[in-house]
Design an enzyme around this catalytic site. Structure first.
Site, mmCIF file in Angstrom:
data_model
loop_
_atom_site.group_PDB
_atom_site.id
_atom_site.type_symbol
_atom_site.label_atom_id
_atom_site.label_comp_id
_atom_site.label_asym_id
_atom_site.label_seq_id
_atom_site.Cartn_x
_atom_site.Cartn_y
_atom_site.Cartn_z
ATOM 1 N N SER A 27 0.848 -1.197 0.000
ATOM 2 C CA SER A 27 0.000 0.000 0.000
ATOM 3 C C SER A 27 0.881 1.244 0.000
ATOM 4 O O SER A 27 2.061 1.174 -0.356
ATOM 5 C CB SER A 27 -0.941 -0.033 1.202
ATOM 6 O OG SER A 27 -1.935 0.969 1.085
ATOM 7 N N ASN A 28 0.342 2.378 0.391
ATOM 8 C CA ASN A 28 1.113 3.628 0.443
ATOM 9 C C ASN A 28 0.577 4.493 1.576
ATOM 10 O O ASN A 28 -0.372 4.113 2.259
ATOM 11 C CB ASN A 28 1.053 4.344 -0.908
ATOM 12 C CG ASN A 28 -0.375 4.663 -1.305
ATOM 13 O OD1 ASN A 28 -1.064 5.435 -0.647
ATOM 14 N ND2 ASN A 28 -0.841 4.032 -2.377
ATOM 15 N N TYR A 29 1.199 5.670 1.759
ATOM 16 C CA TYR A 29 0.894 6.511 2.925
ATOM 17 C C TYR A 29 -0.311 7.431 2.758
ATOM 18 O O TYR A 29 -0.528 8.303 3.589
ATOM 19 C CB TYR A 29 2.110 7.369 3.270
ATOM 20 C CG TYR A 29 3.257 6.611 3.883
ATOM 21 C CD1 TYR A 29 3.113 5.996 5.120
ATOM 22 C CD2 TYR A 29 4.476 6.517 3.229
ATOM 23 C CE1 TYR A 29 4.169 5.315 5.690
ATOM 24 C CE2 TYR A 29 5.546 5.836 3.797
ATOM 25 C CZ TYR A 29 5.379 5.235 5.033
ATOM 26 O OH TYR A 29 6.423 4.564 5.600
#
Ligand code: C5P
Length: 221
Positions: A27-29
């Site tokens: 995923s990512n932030y």
């Protein structure tokens, strides 16, 4: 000001999660704050809002329809089911560009599944903005975002053309900028115009995006 009364708006927000196995994902932030600010402003201004959101820690604004999704492919499906009905689509989600080719329904084990865990093959996810950019019909506006670390305007203009978007909201990222913050300094890039906004709270940025969208809409009609 209820200037969006009678207008249907679709917004994608947050990250997507791409499963590796039963307990792990890529995923990512992305916090989802921009997308949720857009949904909140659109609803306040009278629009009918469908918010298609990846997993975030935010409460949805009052009076909108929330569709919760996990993966990029789920998000695309929900967008495609709703896009033909809407007047303005804003893709603010940080969609994972790649997903693991193989996912396991069980938890892969550190020792016995070493090979699978250390050689995860990735495949490209669908580009949601480009998909709806190619599908849009007269009167529909498609708006994208571009987070860049360099050549902000040039890359935003490329993205505008490549994805058939009507507007790109460009912001510089890195060094604590944009992801997860409450303020944004963005440039609105359309075919004929470049407008630089000062650093503003995301709600004010969302207001400016809808002001610009309504201006572009009036030139379409
Ligand atoms: O190409 P890039 O990822 O920088 O483009 C960002 C824009 O495209 C954002 O509006 C984002 O929501 C959208 N996007 C998308 N689906 C993808 C990748 C990006 O909708 N798979």
């Amino acid at each position: 000001m209820k200037d969006l009364l009678g207008i249907k708006v679709l917004i994608t927000a947050g990250p997507t999660r791409e499963p590796i196995d039963a307990v792990r994902y890529l995923s990512n932030y992305s916090s989802g704050k921009m997308g949720y600010a857009l949904a909140s402003v659109a609803a306040q201004r009278g629009a009918e809002v469908v918010l298609i959101s990846g997993p975030v820690a935010l409460d949805p604004p009052q009076g909108i329809k929330l569709i919760s999704v996990v993966t990029a492919r789920d998000m695309l499906k929900a967008v495609e089911e709703n896009f033909s009905e809407v007047d303005i689509a804003l893709c603010s989600a940080a969609v994972a560009d790649y997903r693991p080719l193989q996912t396991s329904d069980r938890k892969l084990k550190k020792e016995s599944d070493r090979e699978a865990l250390t050689t995860i093959t990735l495949v490209e996810n669908p580009d949601i903005l480009a998909t709806i950019g190619a599908q849009k019909v007269g009167g529909q506006l498609v708006i994208g975002f571009a987070a860049e670390t360099e050549d902000l305007i040039e890359n935003a203009q490329k993205k505008l053309r490549a994805k058939h978007a009507d507007l790109i909201v460009a912001n510089e990222v890195g060094q604590g900028k944009a992801f997860g913050t409450d303020d944004d300094e963005v440039v609105l890039v359309s075919q004929n115009d470049i407008s630089r906004l000062p650093k503003l709270p995301k709600m004010k940025v969302a207001e400016a995006i809808f002001d610009k969208a309504m201006q572009l809409r009036s030139s379409l009609n």
